[in-house]
Design an enzyme around this catalytic site. Structure first.
Site, PDB file in Angstrom:
ATOM      1  N   LYS A 107       0.848  -1.198   0.000  1.00 42.06           N
ATOM      2  CA  LYS A 107       0.000   0.000   0.000  1.00 42.06           C
ATOM      3  C   LYS A 107       0.885   1.251   0.000  1.00 42.06           C
ATOM      4  CE  LYS A 107      -3.959   1.931   2.601  1.00 42.06           C
ATOM      5  NZ  LYS A 107      -4.823   1.763   3.788  1.00 42.06           N
ATOM      6  N   SER A 138      -9.751   1.980   2.969  1.00 42.31           N
ATOM      7  CA  SER A 138      -8.876   2.715   2.076  1.00 42.31           C
ATOM      8  C   SER A 138      -7.883   1.840   1.314  1.00 42.31           C
ATOM      9  CB  SER A 138      -8.095   3.748   2.888  1.00 42.31           C
ATOM     10  OG  SER A 138      -7.252   3.116   3.821  1.00 42.31           O
ATOM     11  N   SER A 162      -9.860  -0.554   7.035  1.00 44.00           N
ATOM     12  CA  SER A 162      -9.311  -0.404   5.679  1.00 44.00           C
ATOM     13  C   SER A 162      -8.672  -1.628   5.062  1.00 44.00           C
ATOM     14  CB  SER A 162      -8.302   0.739   5.654  1.00 44.00           C
ATOM     15  OG  SER A 162      -9.002   1.942   5.544  1.00 44.00           O
TER      16      SER A 162
HETATM   17  N1  GLN Z   1     -13.108   4.323   6.555  1.00 44.12           N
HETATM   18  C1  GLN Z   1     -12.370   4.679   7.719  1.00 44.12           C
HETATM   19  C2  GLN Z   1     -11.910   6.107   7.629  1.00 44.12           C
HETATM   20  O1  GLN Z   1     -12.151   6.729   6.643  1.00 44.12           O
HETATM   21  C3  GLN Z   1     -11.236   3.732   7.936  1.00 44.12           C
HETATM   22  C4  GLN Z   1     -10.029   4.027   7.157  1.00 44.12           C
HETATM   23  C5  GLN Z   1      -8.857   3.158   7.504  1.00 44.12           C
HETATM   24  O2  GLN Z   1      -9.004   2.123   8.127  1.00 44.12           O
HETATM   25  N2  GLN Z   1      -7.678   3.638   7.129  1.00 44.12           N
HETATM   26  O3  GLN Z   1     -11.331   6.627   8.532  1.00 44.12           O
END
Ligand code: GLN
Length: 488
Positions: free
Chosen positions: A78, A153, A177
């Site tokens: 990532k 994400s 994410s």
């Molecule tokens: N959807 C969550 C956020 O926007 C989780 C994102 C993540 O786990 N990096 O914060």
């Protein structure tokens, strides 16, 4: 051929000299060239460098210097995990051109185990999002239906595995994410207990919640990657040694006889798609048939999890992201006549809208008049969530619930209704707030043939039990082996 094999199977073939790391990266590159102009899973794929690394690794395998389970297997990373000498941008304009002078500890360990770092993966900007649409490189598409989002994400990490453009990947999970994109893309994703994997070199979003973990074709691959990346690290004071005499891979026995599965009533109510509910219920029945027991439990705190999460996550983000000032890294605005101007313009032009919104929100909840009303209250709520889970695990060994209340939404629809998007994190964020391990495994498809994921949660340090429950299910199901047809 590599499209059909798991990382562990590929590792075996390399050892048996039936495959070489060099052929593998060529095949992978071809799959990427075929699909990625549509899927958009990669932010960077330096084929020359990958070829060089593959040749060097293959040489070490040939002379017996490298013989670990995953030696020679390529892995995508990532774009918020630092890779030495290779672009790491968090899919943000503000980190444009940033190449870290060091590897994240997890990446260093992968390299030491002979894995080949093959490409950086697209994501929501700074890991803030649930759809992978806020990337400065454009939205990632779901390989099952390219009009839909892959989740976020770590959308690139999950979509690449689903599309066969990656064998396995590393993602990060602050509030879901890894698990939620794995669920939307029909692949397996694991968020370890907080501290199990070093965060050194993971560009921070919310440090008390962030955790690195694998996205892969099955639970065995996740376990094999955990064997490589887990462990205490002097460079991350929050990392811990959860020592065990058995490796993650060896602890997968598939035996769940007598294990108690807690099924939280709160996760099967209104707001959860009927197809999702049905698939998870069927999965639980299947596991019951192989000897596990099922018990209804209650997680009354779930309804407070999303607001608690968004207060704590944005508060920490506002502090973590203050380092991006246009002076030290990446992008610098040309429209400045003073130092204050430079910082203001660089941040305003460099960060996308969602990131700016969260920095503002985080700054607000930490500001002196509101600190007690929001941030302190959220911290208290966080403790209640920790206590609530502790109570729940007195009644059961693992918890099974949907990873997300729905399957992947259409591209564009979530950005129109952000509140709905935030609320879709309802089942994943609690595990981060409490620091617990969570796994998402494919368990069915909805009426539009989009994958459904089930989440298996465990107590802190019980990562092996969580993975074993997922493994037991994958032994009696085949959803994790299904792949999308042609990508259009
Ligand atoms: N959807 C969550 C956020 O926007 C989780 C994102 C993540 O786990 N990096 O914060």
């Amino acid at each position: 051929m590599i499209k059909e094999l798991t990382a562990v199977e590929i590792g075996k073939k390399i050892k048996a000299k039936e495959l070489s790391a060099i052929e593998l990266v060529e095949e992978l590159n071809n799959l990427r060239l075929q699909n990625d102009s549509i899927v958009n899973a990669y932010t960077n794929f330096d084929i020359e460098k990958i070829r060089e690394n593959a040749a060097a690794v293959q040489k070490k395998i040939d002379c017996g210097e490298l013989n670990s389970v995953l030696a020679g297997v390529p892995i995508g990373i990532k774009d918020n995990i630092c890779t030495e000498g290779e672009l790491t941008t968090c899919a943000s304009k503000i980190l444009k051109g940033f190449t870290p002078p060091f590897d994240a500890t997890s990446v260093k360990k992968l390299k030491q185990a002979g894995m080949i770092v093959a490409g950086k993966l697209n994501m929501d900007e700074f890991a803030m999002g649930s759809t992978s649409e806020t990337s400065c490189y454009g939205a990632v598409k779901n390989p099952w239906n390219t009009n839909k989002v892959p989740g976020g994400s770590s959308g690139g990490a999950a979509a690449a595995v689903a599309a066969g453009e990656a064998v396995c990947t590393l993602g990060s999970d602050t509030g879901g994410s890894i698990r939620q994109p794995a669920s939307y893309c029909g692949v397996t994703g694991f968020k370890p207990t907080y501290g199990m994997v070093s965060r050194y070199g993971l560009i921070a979003y919310a440090s008390s919640l962030d955790q690195i973990g694998p996205v892969a074709r099955d639970v065995r691959d996740c376990a094999a990657i955990m064997d490589v990346i887990s462990g205490i690290d002097g460079k991350d004071s929050t990392s811990r040694n959860y020592s065990s005499s058995t490796s993650f891979l060896d602890s997968l026995t598939g035996n769940v006889e007598g294990k108690v599965i807690g099924v939280p009533e709160e996760c099967f109510g209104d707001g959860v798609d009927a197809d999702v509910k049905q698939s998870i219920e069927e999965m639980i029945k299947e596991i019951e048939k192989i000897g596990a027991k099922v018990k209804t439990i209650h997680l009354p705190f779930i309804r407070y999890a999303v607001p608690t999460y968004y207060i704590i996550a944005t508060a920490e983000a506002s502090s973590n992201l203050s380092r991006f000032d246009g002076v030290k890294y990446g992008f610098r605005s040309d429209n400045a006549s003073s130092i204050d101007d430079l910082i203001i313009h660089s941040r305003s032009e460099g960060f996308g809208q969602e990131v700016r919104k969260r920095i503002l929100l985080g700054t607000f909840v930490l500001s002196s008049g509101y600190y007690d009303a929001y941030y302190n209250k959220a911290l208290k709520m966080k403790q209640m969530i920790v206590d609530g889970f502790e109570k729940a695990y007195k009644e059961c060994d693992v918890i099974i619930c949907p990873t997300a209340p729905m399957t992947a939404p259409e591209i564009g629809s979530s950005l129109e209704d952000k509140m709905k998007m935030y609320l879709s994190d309802i089942f994943t964020v609690s595990a981060n707030l409490a620091g617990l391990p969570g796994l998402s495994v494919p368990c069915g498809f909805d009426k539009n043939n989009m994958p459904i994921g089930a989440q298996i949660l465990g107590a802190a340090g019980e990562d092996r039990s969580v993975l074993n429950m997922g493994y037991a299910y994958q032994k009696i199901s085949d959803y994790h082996t299904r792949r999308p047809g042609g990508i259009r």
